[in-house]
Design a protein around this motif. Structure first.
Motif, short mmCIF file in Angstrom:
data_model
loop_
_atom_site.label_atom_id
_atom_site.label_comp_id
_atom_site.label_asym_id
_atom_site.label_seq_id
_atom_site.Cartn_x
_atom_site.Cartn_y
_atom_site.Cartn_z
N ARG A 73 15.02 2.55 -26.55
CA ARG A 73 16.44 2.40 -26.85
C ARG A 73 17.09 1.36 -25.94
O ARG A 73 17.97 0.61 -26.36
N LEU A 74 16.64 1.33 -24.68
CA LEU A 74 17.25 0.40 -23.72
C LEU A 74 16.86 -1.04 -24.00
O LEU A 74 17.63 -1.96 -23.73
N LEU A 84 16.42 -2.00 -14.87
CA LEU A 84 16.56 -0.65 -14.32
C LEU A 84 15.42 -0.32 -13.36
O LEU A 84 15.64 0.25 -12.28
N ARG A 123 16.73 -4.55 -20.30
CA ARG A 123 17.44 -3.50 -19.57
C ARG A 123 16.49 -2.58 -18.83
O ARG A 123 16.76 -2.16 -17.70
N THR A 124 15.36 -2.27 -19.48
CA THR A 124 14.39 -1.39 -18.83
C THR A 124 13.83 -2.03 -17.57
O THR A 124 13.72 -1.38 -16.51
N LEU A 148 13.27 6.79 -22.93
CA LEU A 148 14.50 6.02 -23.14
C LEU A 148 14.23 4.53 -23.32
O LEU A 148 15.07 3.81 -23.86
N ALA A 149 13.08 4.07 -22.84
CA ALA A 149 12.80 2.63 -22.81
C ALA A 149 12.98 1.94 -24.16
O ALA A 149 13.57 0.86 -24.22
#
Length: 371
Positions: free
Chosen positions: A283-284, A292, A288-289, A280-281
């Motif tokens: 896309r984030l 998170l 954001r990564t 997912l990283a």
């Protein structure tokens, strides 16, 4: 838990090694898994060690901290050996250090000697990791390196249960020498290395070789932010690796073996789920990564340290393992992006040093807080 290292120099096999392809991929992983058990194996055996050695529980935590320090020191030392003598020389040196360190631990009647033995053993474990990743890098696809990383993570998480089990069966010292199990595949790994000689660059007349300095890496955009976050994630993770099983046991009254089994399962689940975060990283995005990862680690610390429910303690352990394993996968690339080929090796080494500093600092900080 994974500790990837970049070899100081590549090697060229001069003798063909006739080994099935699947076995060539699995052998380095089987070699590195027991070495990783040395990080977590002693956790639930520390109360017995403290009692027999006549020291406090906080002092006994040095048996875990010394392993992290030894790996942090041993990784660059054994990487240099790999560059000069190839993976075969590293495998031999690592095996000798594992035996010497384990002998000191088994003969120890005092905490200082046991700590010294653990440190020597950890230098050997660092060499095992260096050699395993160097051998894995020969396939040129990255798949074998991934298998080795999984082996390292499995060893680190299963060490909680294995350490508790062998301590119950054979005493606390047995839990401290689990890396000796790497010797079971040492001879096949040596055959896999073949006879290798370091590949040395030939200087072009009139061209001065570039010198890469650590300060150059530290000044690179994004490196300090990525390495600093990795240090924080690792410190929290290995503090919980020391403290969370003891808190879970206190809340449930379970035996060390049962506690080790469920704690290992929680950490393993988190580590395996980390691949979702890695996927997912992109896309984030970077910001954001990282947010998170930091939030997950902070939440894990609060759950494991303060929640009154045993299941929440396990959830904290698993969440910390997820954040740490995912952080290794995401932040390594972020730390070394844009460094250039000539600085990649040193960059990865310094990033791994941040991770290993957390391995050493986490148990020490947890013990200090608990004292």
């Amino acid at each position: 838990m994974t500790t990837s290292t970049a070899p100081a120099a590549s090697t060229v096999p001069t003798t063909p090694v006739r080994t099935p392809r699947a076995w060539r991929a699995l052998l380095p992983a089987l070699f590195v898994a027991p070495a990783s058990m040395g990080v977590s194996g002693p956790s639930l055996a520390l109360p017995d060690a403290a009692r027999e050695l006549g020291v406090s529980a906080g002092s006994a935590a040095w048996l875990m901290t010394a392993f992290g320090v030894g790996m942090a020191v041993g990784t660059p030392l054994l990487s240099a050996t790999a560059g000069r003598r190839g993976p075969g020389g590293t495998v031999r040196a690592s095996g000798a250090l594992l035996v010497l360190g384990a002998a000191l631990v088994l003969a120890a009647g005092s905490l200082p000697l046991a700590v010294a033995g653990r440190a020597v053993e950890a230098v050997g474990a660092a060499g095992v990791t260096v050699a395993a990743f160097q051998l894995a890098g020969r396939d040129g696809t990255g798949r074998t390196s991934g298998i080795v990383a999984i082996g390292s993570a499995l060893g680190g998480t299963l060490g909680l249960f294995a350490g508790a089990a062998v301590a119950r069966a054979a005493g606390w010292q047995a839990a401290l020498v689990l890396p000796l199990l790497s010797l079971l595949v040492l001879l096949p790994v040596l055959r896999l290395t073949g006879r290798a000689t370091p590949r040395t660059g030939v200087a072009t007349p009139g061209a001065a070789p570039g010198v890469v300095r650590p300060l150059d890496i530290l000044r690179a955009p994004g490196f300090l932010a990525a390495a600093g976050l990795m240090l924080a994630l690792s410190t929290v993770n290995f503090a919980l690796l020391y403290a969370a099983p003891h808190r879970f046991s206190a809340l449930t009254g379970w035996s060390p073996v049962r506690t080790g089994a469920v704690a290992a399962l929680a950490a393993l689940t988190g580590a395996l789920l980390s691949w979702l975060l890695i996927r997912l990283a992109p896309r984030l995005g970077t910001r954001r990564t990282r947010t998170l990862l930091a939030a997950a680690s902070a939440t894990a610390l609060l759950l494991a340290a303060l929640a009154p429910w045993p299941v929440a303690v396990l959830l904290g352990s698993g969440l910390s393992a997820l954040a740490t394993a995912g952080g290794q996968g995401v932040l390594t690339g972020a730390a070394t992006r844009g460094l250039g080929e000539e600085r990649q090796g040193l960059g990865i080494g310094l990033f791994n040093l941040a991770f290993l500093t957390g391995v050493a600092a986490g148990p020490a900080l947890a013990a200090a807080v608990a004292a």
